[in-house]
Design a protein around this motif. Structure first.
Motif, mmCIF file in Angstrom:
data_model
loop_
_atom_site.group_PDB
_atom_site.id
_atom_site.type_symbol
_atom_site.label_atom_id
_atom_site.label_comp_id
_atom_site.label_asym_id
_atom_site.label_seq_id
_atom_site.Cartn_x
_atom_site.Cartn_y
_atom_site.Cartn_z
ATOM 1 N N MET A 159 79.729 81.099 -28.905
ATOM 2 C CA MET A 159 81.146 81.070 -29.052
ATOM 3 C C MET A 159 81.671 79.480 -28.687
ATOM 4 O O MET A 159 82.529 79.122 -29.302
ATOM 5 C CB MET A 159 81.845 82.065 -27.918
ATOM 6 N N ILE A 160 80.970 78.750 -27.979
ATOM 7 C CA ILE A 160 81.221 77.355 -27.494
ATOM 8 C C ILE A 160 82.559 77.266 -26.713
ATOM 9 O O ILE A 160 82.165 76.495 -25.620
ATOM 10 C CB ILE A 160 81.735 76.559 -28.904
ATOM 11 N N GLY A 161 83.685 77.757 -26.527
ATOM 12 C CA GLY A 161 84.513 77.721 -25.831
ATOM 13 C C GLY A 161 85.116 79.099 -25.409
ATOM 14 O O GLY A 161 84.241 80.048 -25.606
ATOM 15 N N MET A 199 86.269 76.467 -29.900
ATOM 16 C CA MET A 199 85.576 77.785 -30.279
ATOM 17 C C MET A 199 85.160 77.859 -31.522
ATOM 18 O O MET A 199 85.902 77.318 -32.493
ATOM 19 C CB MET A 199 86.322 79.193 -29.762
ATOM 20 N N ALA A 200 84.021 78.511 -31.776
ATOM 21 C CA ALA A 200 83.313 78.629 -33.236
ATOM 22 C C ALA A 200 84.135 79.124 -34.189
ATOM 23 O O ALA A 200 84.323 78.677 -35.380
ATOM 24 C CB ALA A 200 82.099 79.175 -33.131
ATOM 25 N N TYR A 203 75.393 73.926 -32.703
ATOM 26 C CA TYR A 203 75.089 74.977 -31.712
ATOM 27 C C TYR A 203 74.337 76.048 -32.173
ATOM 28 O O TYR A 203 74.309 77.116 -31.481
ATOM 29 C CB TYR A 203 76.610 75.532 -31.287
ATOM 30 N N GLN A 204 73.889 76.151 -33.288
ATOM 31 C CA GLN A 204 72.979 77.167 -33.873
ATOM 32 C C GLN A 204 71.697 77.630 -33.091
ATOM 33 O O GLN A 204 70.849 76.354 -32.725
ATOM 34 C CB GLN A 204 72.789 77.049 -35.256
ATOM 35 N N ASP A 205 71.265 78.418 -32.451
ATOM 36 C CA ASP A 205 70.045 78.859 -31.948
ATOM 37 C C ASP A 205 68.650 78.800 -33.019
ATOM 38 O O ASP A 205 68.751 79.430 -34.031
ATOM 39 C CB ASP A 205 69.957 80.190 -31.397
ATOM 40 N N TYR A 262 72.047 82.693 -25.634
ATOM 41 C CA TYR A 262 70.721 82.348 -26.273
ATOM 42 C C TYR A 262 69.651 83.308 -25.336
ATOM 43 O O TYR A 262 69.550 82.995 -24.167
ATOM 44 C CB TYR A 262 70.423 81.204 -26.664
ATOM 45 N N GLY A 263 68.450 83.613 -26.082
ATOM 46 C CA GLY A 263 67.261 83.874 -25.325
ATOM 47 C C GLY A 263 66.528 85.046 -25.972
ATOM 48 O O GLY A 263 66.790 85.658 -26.851
ATOM 49 N N ALA A 264 65.219 85.143 -25.411
ATOM 50 C CA ALA A 264 64.207 86.398 -25.747
ATOM 51 C C ALA A 264 64.675 87.534 -25.123
ATOM 52 O O ALA A 264 64.347 88.688 -25.875
ATOM 53 C CB ALA A 264 62.781 85.979 -25.197
ATOM 54 N N ASN A 265 65.360 87.675 -24.240
ATOM 55 C CA ASN A 265 66.034 88.863 -23.377
ATOM 56 C C ASN A 265 67.438 88.700 -22.956
ATOM 57 O O ASN A 265 67.525 89.063 -21.876
ATOM 58 C CB ASN A 265 64.958 89.276 -22.312
#
Length: 301
Positions: free
Chosen positions: A112-114, A60-61, A97-99, A175-178
């Motif tokens: 969070m990764i994990g 986890m991050a 893992y950064q957007d 992650y995402g626009a919405n």
């Protein structure tokens, strides 16, 4: 929890020993974790302290960020470079893992990764990640780390900070626009957000009233409760629960003392002293060496 070495705790302990002047013990902890570092730069979440085996394989991050913070603080206090490569390998793992999609609401955040929800872009994790990247930049001058730090900062202050309510949201589900916003107001996000971004007047870098998050927590997450552990009872302790739940039902002492640190940081010394004293009332009466919550019996063997 006995015989369990949690990576987050190793990082926090190394920081405490370093700042407290016991750099010998801090170095022993960091050397031990250097051996356990994975080839991709990460650490697993938990190890068995009796034989070093892996207990929890999450990467986890959050706990990885705290290990980097421990390396950064050790380097800044001692000047020793023993753990530079270790820290930078972990940051490169986290950065992957950064957007990087600027059209996303989560742009700049790290998931969070994990754990049970690995896609969640958790505010608490990202507040921990910002100083990991930023202070490594101050150490080695890598503009790549500065860029990652600034992306995290902008995400948190522009997208997660609620300037109307004066608090930090919990984060997005992916992650995402919405993506779906989790509107829970967790205590640590308010205290750590101030420790991370506020000046000593409680203002953020863009003039945000970040100290307002401490006021929100005081008004909505503070509780007066009784500490019970076996035959030990201490009444009328003031502290904070974990989040703004509909019915507050216990004091969380770790989170309460994060609030103490935040109050000290924004120069609310009397309030900090008061809540610190409240926590010591439970600890001094306890038959154990640590106190986590009111209404929690800790193991005795």
């Amino acid at each position: 929890i006995r015989d369990r070495g949690w990576t987050y705790d190793q990082g926090l302990a190394a920081i405490a020993f370093t700042v407290g002047g016991d750099t010998h013990t801090a170095k022993k902890i960091l050397n031990g974790m250097k051996i356990k570092q994975n080839s991709d730069g990460s650490w697993y979440r938990c190890y068995d302290t009796s034989d070093g085996s892996v207990v929890n394989t999450d990467k986890m991050a959050g706990h990885n960020a705290w290990m980097v913070q421990a390396c950064n603080i050790y380097r800044s206090r001692t000047g020793q470079t023993d753990f530079d490569d270790m820290a930078e390998r972990c940051l490169d793992y986290l950065k992957s893992y950064q957007d990087t999609n600027a059209s996303n609401k989560t742009y700049g955040g790290i998931k969070m990764i994990g754990g049970g929800n690995p896609e969640v872009v958790a505010t608490e994790n990202n507040i921990s990640l910002y100083p990991a990247f930023y202070y490594r930049y101050l150490i080695n001058g890598s503009t790549g780390y500065l860029t990652s730090a600034n992306l995290i900062k902008d995400y948190l202050l522009n997208e997660i900070w609620n300037d109307t309510g004066k608090y930090f949201w919990a984060g997005y589900n992916e992650y995402g626009a919405n993506p779906t916003l989790d509107e829970t107001v967790y205590l640590d996000n308010q205290s750590w957000g101030n420790l991370c971004f506020a000046d000593h007047n409680g203002h953020g870098p863009g003039g945000e009233n970040l100290a307002g998050a401490l006021t929100y927590a005081y008004d909505n997450i503070r509780i007066t409760d009784t500490y019970v552990n076996g035959d030990v009872t201490v009444t009328d302790i003031q502290g904070f629960d974990e989040y703004d739940k509909a019915t507050l039902d216990r004091i969380w002492f770790e989170g309460t003392n994060s609030m103490v640190a935040a109050y000290y940081w924004v120069c609310s010394t009397d309030t900090a002293d008061s809540f610190h004293y409240q926590s010591t009332r439970a600890k001094d009466a306890s038959t154990t060496t640590a106190v986590s919550y009111t209404h929690l019996t800790l193991p005795t063997n």
